[in-house]
Enzyme design. Sequence first.
Site, short mmCIF file in Angstrom:
data_model
loop_
_atom_site.label_atom_id
_atom_site.label_comp_id
_atom_site.label_asym_id
_atom_site.label_seq_id
_atom_site.Cartn_x
_atom_site.Cartn_y
_atom_site.Cartn_z
N ASP A 155 -0.39 4.82 -5.49
CA ASP A 155 0.50 4.43 -4.41
C ASP A 155 1.93 4.56 -4.95
O ASP A 155 2.14 4.63 -6.17
CB ASP A 155 0.19 2.99 -3.99
CG ASP A 155 1.19 2.45 -3.00
OD1 ASP A 155 1.34 3.06 -1.92
OD2 ASP A 155 1.83 1.43 -3.31
N THR A 187 1.06 7.97 -0.45
CA THR A 187 1.96 6.96 0.09
C THR A 187 1.87 6.85 1.60
O THR A 187 1.54 7.82 2.29
CB THR A 187 3.42 7.29 -0.31
OG1 THR A 187 4.31 6.33 0.28
CG2 THR A 187 3.82 8.69 0.15
N LYS A 238 -3.46 4.24 5.59
CA LYS A 238 -4.14 3.10 4.98
C LYS A 238 -4.13 1.93 5.98
O LYS A 238 -3.13 1.75 6.67
CB LYS A 238 -3.43 2.68 3.70
CG LYS A 238 -3.24 3.80 2.68
CD LYS A 238 -2.31 3.34 1.55
CE LYS A 238 -1.92 4.47 0.64
NZ LYS A 238 -0.96 4.04 -0.41
N ASP A 266 -0.80 -1.60 -5.06
CA ASP A 266 -0.25 -2.96 -5.09
C ASP A 266 -0.53 -3.74 -3.81
O ASP A 266 -0.20 -4.93 -3.74
CB ASP A 266 1.28 -2.91 -5.29
CG ASP A 266 2.00 -2.43 -4.04
OD1 ASP A 266 2.90 -3.15 -3.56
OD2 ASP A 266 1.66 -1.35 -3.53
N ASP A 306 5.44 2.90 -3.38
CA ASP A 306 6.30 1.72 -3.30
C ASP A 306 5.54 0.47 -3.75
O ASP A 306 4.48 0.15 -3.22
CB ASP A 306 6.81 1.53 -1.87
CG ASP A 306 7.64 2.72 -1.42
OD1 ASP A 306 8.78 2.85 -1.89
OD2 ASP A 306 7.14 3.54 -0.62
#
Length: 213
Positions: A11, A104, A136, A161, A13
């Site tokens: 991922d 992303t 996602k 995250d 960010d």
Amino acid sequence: MELIADALLFDLDGTLVDSLPAVIRSWTAWAAERGISEARFASIQTHGRTSRSIVADLVPADEVDAADARIQELELADLTGVTALPGAAELLARLDPARWAVVTSGVRRLAAARLAAAGLPAPRVLVSADDVRHGKPDPEPYLAGAAGLGVAPRRCVVVEDAPAGLTAARAAGMATVAVAGTHRPEELKADLVLPNLAHLSVTGTSRLVLGAA
């Protein structure tokens, strides 16, 4: 615990780059322009989702295109303070470029801009919101990342995250490593949970062995 992989899917960010201050500034400005209260914005889940899906929760359907274009414009204009997270640059420098990808929820232009602002290398394979129909927590983005690298999903490890991204990875049949920056460790359901990438050990070349450093 050790995980074995042929490829790593990251991922962006909150995993490789810290863009949170810029994200907050951009979305705060966007919400103010739209007259959306802080309480209304705080009531929806945002992290790990595409901007379009967030916007669709907040504006009428016939305004989604324009509203999404505006938030993308604001985010692209604000790269101040976007930096690499601990361990990210060092880890990517050690990996074979054919063995990792970025997946992303952001659009491609924004992902490329944030990677550059953080001083991180551009990946050979970048899967963005522009490349998939379902973001996602749907598995489509991570399956696309595996396909781009030519690696079977079961041979990939996802580094994330956000709960939405971890859900997507599990649905894709991939092992998971979570970094606890934007969420508390107890909120992250993963095979391995670490504070950040500086705590991730990766050894090997074609066969990667992952564990806690």
